[in-house]
Design a protein around this motif. Structure first.
Motif, PDB file in Angstrom:
ATOM      1  N   TRP A 386       1.234  -9.353 -13.305  1.00  0.00           N
ATOM      2  CA  TRP A 386       1.434  -9.163 -14.511  1.00  0.00           C
ATOM      3  C   TRP A 386       0.482  -8.738 -14.999  1.00  0.00           C
ATOM      4  O   TRP A 386       0.834  -8.732 -16.351  1.00  0.00           O
ATOM      5  N   LEU A 387      -0.139  -8.725 -14.368  1.00  0.00           N
ATOM      6  CA  LEU A 387      -1.418  -8.049 -14.760  1.00  0.00           C
ATOM      7  C   LEU A 387      -1.823  -7.231 -15.042  1.00  0.00           C
ATOM      8  O   LEU A 387      -2.739  -6.112 -15.369  1.00  0.00           O
ATOM      9  N   GLY A 388      -1.117  -6.371 -14.675  1.00  0.00           N
ATOM     10  CA  GLY A 388      -0.843  -4.338 -14.878  1.00  0.00           C
ATOM     11  C   GLY A 388      -1.327  -3.302 -13.534  1.00  0.00           C
ATOM     12  O   GLY A 388      -0.825  -3.158 -13.074  1.00  0.00           O
ATOM     13  N   LYS A 389      -1.299  -4.800 -12.335  1.00  0.00           N
ATOM     14  CA  LYS A 389      -1.323  -4.380 -10.745  1.00  0.00           C
ATOM     15  C   LYS A 389      -0.247  -4.014 -10.089  1.00  0.00           C
ATOM     16  O   LYS A 389       0.459  -5.001  -9.473  1.00  0.00           O
ATOM     17  N   ARG A 390      -0.840  -2.978  -9.336  1.00  0.00           N
ATOM     18  CA  ARG A 390       0.800  -1.964  -8.468  1.00  0.00           C
ATOM     19  C   ARG A 390       0.508  -2.414  -6.808  1.00  0.00           C
ATOM     20  O   ARG A 390      -1.287  -2.767  -6.618  1.00  0.00           O
ATOM     21  N   PRO A 391       1.050  -2.012  -6.683  1.00  0.00           N
ATOM     22  CA  PRO A 391       0.390  -2.549  -4.630  1.00  0.00           C
ATOM     23  C   PRO A 391      -0.649  -1.835  -4.288  1.00  0.00           C
ATOM     24  O   PRO A 391      -0.215  -0.547  -4.531  1.00  0.00           O
ATOM     25  N   HIS A 392      -1.849  -1.489  -3.108  1.00  0.00           N
ATOM     26  CA  HIS A 392      -2.150  -0.690  -2.239  1.00  0.00           C
ATOM     27  C   HIS A 392      -1.613  -0.267  -0.954  1.00  0.00           C
ATOM     28  O   HIS A 392      -1.681  -1.560  -0.077  1.00  0.00           O
ATOM     29  N   VAL A 393      -1.242   0.598  -0.617  1.00  0.00           N
ATOM     30  CA  VAL A 393      -1.167   0.963   0.525  1.00  0.00           C
ATOM     31  C   VAL A 393      -1.903   1.968   1.183  1.00  0.00           C
ATOM     32  O   VAL A 393      -2.057   3.048   0.455  1.00  0.00           O
ATOM     33  N   ARG A 394      -2.220   1.376   2.262  1.00  0.00           N
ATOM     34  CA  ARG A 394      -2.613   2.201   3.097  1.00  0.00           C
ATOM     35  C   ARG A 394      -2.721   3.049   3.574  1.00  0.00           C
ATOM     36  O   ARG A 394      -1.062   3.437   3.858  1.00  0.00           O
ATOM     37  N   GLY A 395      -2.888   4.765   4.348  1.00  0.00           N
ATOM     38  CA  GLY A 395      -3.036   5.672   4.365  1.00  0.00           C
ATOM     39  C   GLY A 395      -2.418   5.842   5.963  1.00  0.00           C
ATOM     40  O   GLY A 395      -0.974   6.411   5.865  1.00  0.00           O
ATOM     41  N   GLY A 408       1.837   9.813  12.895  1.00  0.00           N
ATOM     42  CA  GLY A 408       1.275   8.944  14.674  1.00  0.00           C
ATOM     43  C   GLY A 408       1.612   7.538  15.093  1.00  0.00           C
ATOM     44  O   GLY A 408       2.454   7.376  14.342  1.00  0.00           O
ATOM     45  N   ARG A 409       1.364   7.579  16.333  1.00  0.00           N
ATOM     46  CA  ARG A 409       1.896   6.027  17.036  1.00  0.00           C
ATOM     47  C   ARG A 409       0.690   5.714  16.898  1.00  0.00           C
ATOM     48  O   ARG A 409      -0.244   6.163  17.419  1.00  0.00           O
ATOM     49  N   GLY A 410       0.909   4.377  16.817  1.00  0.00           N
ATOM     50  CA  GLY A 410      -0.083   3.249  16.665  1.00  0.00           C
ATOM     51  C   GLY A 410      -0.821   3.333  15.598  1.00  0.00           C
ATOM     52  O   GLY A 410       0.107   4.665  14.130  1.00  0.00           O
ATOM     53  N   LYS A 411      -1.967   2.082  15.391  1.00  0.00           N
ATOM     54  CA  LYS A 411      -2.928   1.982  13.791  1.00  0.00           C
ATOM     55  C   LYS A 411      -4.136   3.406  13.734  1.00  0.00           C
ATOM     56  O   LYS A 411      -4.847   2.667  14.220  1.00  0.00           O
ATOM     57  N   GLN A 412      -3.241   4.382  13.640  1.00  0.00           N
ATOM     58  CA  GLN A 412      -5.003   5.407  13.961  1.00  0.00           C
ATOM     59  C   GLN A 412      -4.429   6.903  12.490  1.00  0.00           C
ATOM     60  O   GLN A 412      -2.817   6.851  12.336  1.00  0.00           O
TER      61      GLN A 412
END
Length: 456
Positions: A386-395, A408-412
């Protein structure tokens, strides 16, 4: 045994009501009532709760009796201000906000995480405060474009219906009726707007019916006649000292001038008033500071922010006190010509940074309103939209084609240095700094990193 059995039979033959009454009587005989009265305890448990002040802010939650137990309200915390205006803004002082979703003229996204939101209108806030004279506060309003509240003020003139007098509650109601949505674009509303309405950033404690004054053009001669900080030196003082320049203020550090300066500060140092920095005593909390003598006010405009006047210093770095601050200059004379400055004023920001500004720069007295803004909790992701902010997605959550950290595989992120989605390394400058040796107006930089106590 016969006597014991007779007493037991006698007790069994008594009715239950008699036994209960005798047991209660025996207990009351052993109880000792206290003679000390605890009024606080009676008020806490038996009496009504203490009344809240309707003037202050309340951190309001939407849980409990009367509210549905749903996830969208479970974690919401919003500051509630009873003194805020319930209606909309003065439409003649607003302009529409055209949204572009973070895209430039070619349609490419240059500012990520922006888009959508509720339709808004920008409030035209006066950050110059050049117009002098008394201004009456009509109401305090909510501004969706900033974290602080704004105040609708009206200039008090002799030609208006107020005739130079203070606004009464009935007159304020008539003005609010003329500015209502029903009378929009009518002659009644347009005539009210022409009477000198404007928006300013509301300081803490400013309420409807208060009076604010801007002394940016100087102190009026009618207010105090001992000295005039915008005129040249008087003829009598020029006879005593022929070395005084024409644009220098004829003031010396005498007991009479100190009393006059104290009287001036007593009259002018009020929340919401605008003053040049050389007239504000050290230790005063201010906001809305200008970086130039004739520029708009740019520093300390968010909710709850303020700066503090540290000291007045001469060109050689020597501290100036008393009525000698009147000789610092830096303002404008009656003809609009700039007076030469003779020193600077040190101002400390909330970050710990200390800046030196021209003595002719102006600031507003007080702290910015709505300091409870940082205590709010949106409660759900939808309110950010509602405030005009869209989601932030991690790289690292993206694919390799979308981000340098993706895949890649896993969180790295593949042993890569942190970088942006465009491949720019973190903490690496992408442009040449404007000032090669840093900002010249910064005396002490703000503390960076983890601060540890000094070892003695």
């Amino acid at each position: 045994m016969s006597a014991l059995s007779r007493s037991v039979n006698t007790a069994r033959s008594l009715p239950r009501s008699t036994l209960a009454s005798t047991s209660r009587l025996s207990i009351r005989n052993y109880a000792t009532p206290s003679s000390v009265k605890n009024d606080g305890q009676q008020m806490m448990f038996g009496g009504p709760p203490p009344k809240r002040k309707e003037d202050g802010a309340v951190l309001k939650t939407y849980t409990g009796k009367g509210y549905p137990f749903i996830p969208s309200l479970r974690h919401v915390v919003y500051p509630y201000h009873p003194h805020l205006h319930k209606g909309g803004p003065l439409r003649e002082l607003t302009i529409p906000l055209r949204r572009k979703g973070g895209r430039n003229n070619t349609g490419r996204i240059v500012n990520r995480h922006i888009g959508g939101g509720h339709k808004r209108r920008l409030r035209m806030v006066d950050f110059h405060r050049v117009q002098g004279g008394q201004h009456d506060v009509i109401r305090i309003e909510y501004d969706p474009g900033r974290s602080a509240h704004i105040a609708l003020i009206k200039k008090r003139t002799s030609t208006s219906s107020t005739s130079g007098k203070s606004l009464t509650p009935n007159l304020i109601e008539e003005i609010e009726e003329a500015l209502s949505e029903e009378n929009r674009n009518t002659p009644k509303s347009l005539e009210a707007v022409k009477a000198g309405f404007s928006y300013i950033v509301a300081p803490e404690g400013l309420r409807k019916g208060d009076v604010v004054i801007s002394y940016r053009k100087g102190i009026p001669q009618s207010l105090i006649n001992e000295f005039d900080n915008t005129s040249s030196s008087s003829s009598e003082e020029s006879k005593l000292s022929n070395n005084l320049e024409d644009d220098k203020v004829g003031a010396t550090d005498t007991p009479e001038m100190r009393r006059a300066l104290g009287l001036l500060r007593t009259i002018t140092l009020k929340s919401g008033n605008v003053l040049p920095l050389f007239l504000i005593p050290p230790g005063t909390q201010v906001h809305n500071l200008s970086l130039t003598t004739d520029g708009k006010m740019q520093l300390c405009r968010s909710a709850g922010t303020f700066a503090q006047i540290v000291s007045h210093q001469s060109e050689t770095g020597k501290s100036i006190g008393g009525s000698d601050v009147l000789t610092m200059g830096g303002g404008f004379d009656e003809n609009g010509n700039r007076l030469p400055k003779k020193g600077y004023v040190l101002v400390k920001m909330q970050s710990g940074e200390v800046r030196k500004l021209d003595p002719g720069c102006v600031a507003t007295i007080g702290v910015v309103s709505n300091k409870e803004h940082q205590s709010r909790s949106l409660g759900k992701a939808g309110r950010s939209r509602w405030l005009g902010k869209r989601p932030h997605v991690r790289g690292v959550a993206m694919n390799a084609v979308d981000h340098p950290h993706g895949g890649g595989r896993g969180k790295q992120k593949g042993n890569k240095h942190p970088r942006s989605i465009y491949g720019l390394l973190q903490h690496v400058r992408t442009r040449r700094p404007k000032d090669k040796d840093g900002n010249k107006s910064v005396v002490t930089e703000r503390p960076r990193g983890k601060q540890t106590a000094a070892k003695h």
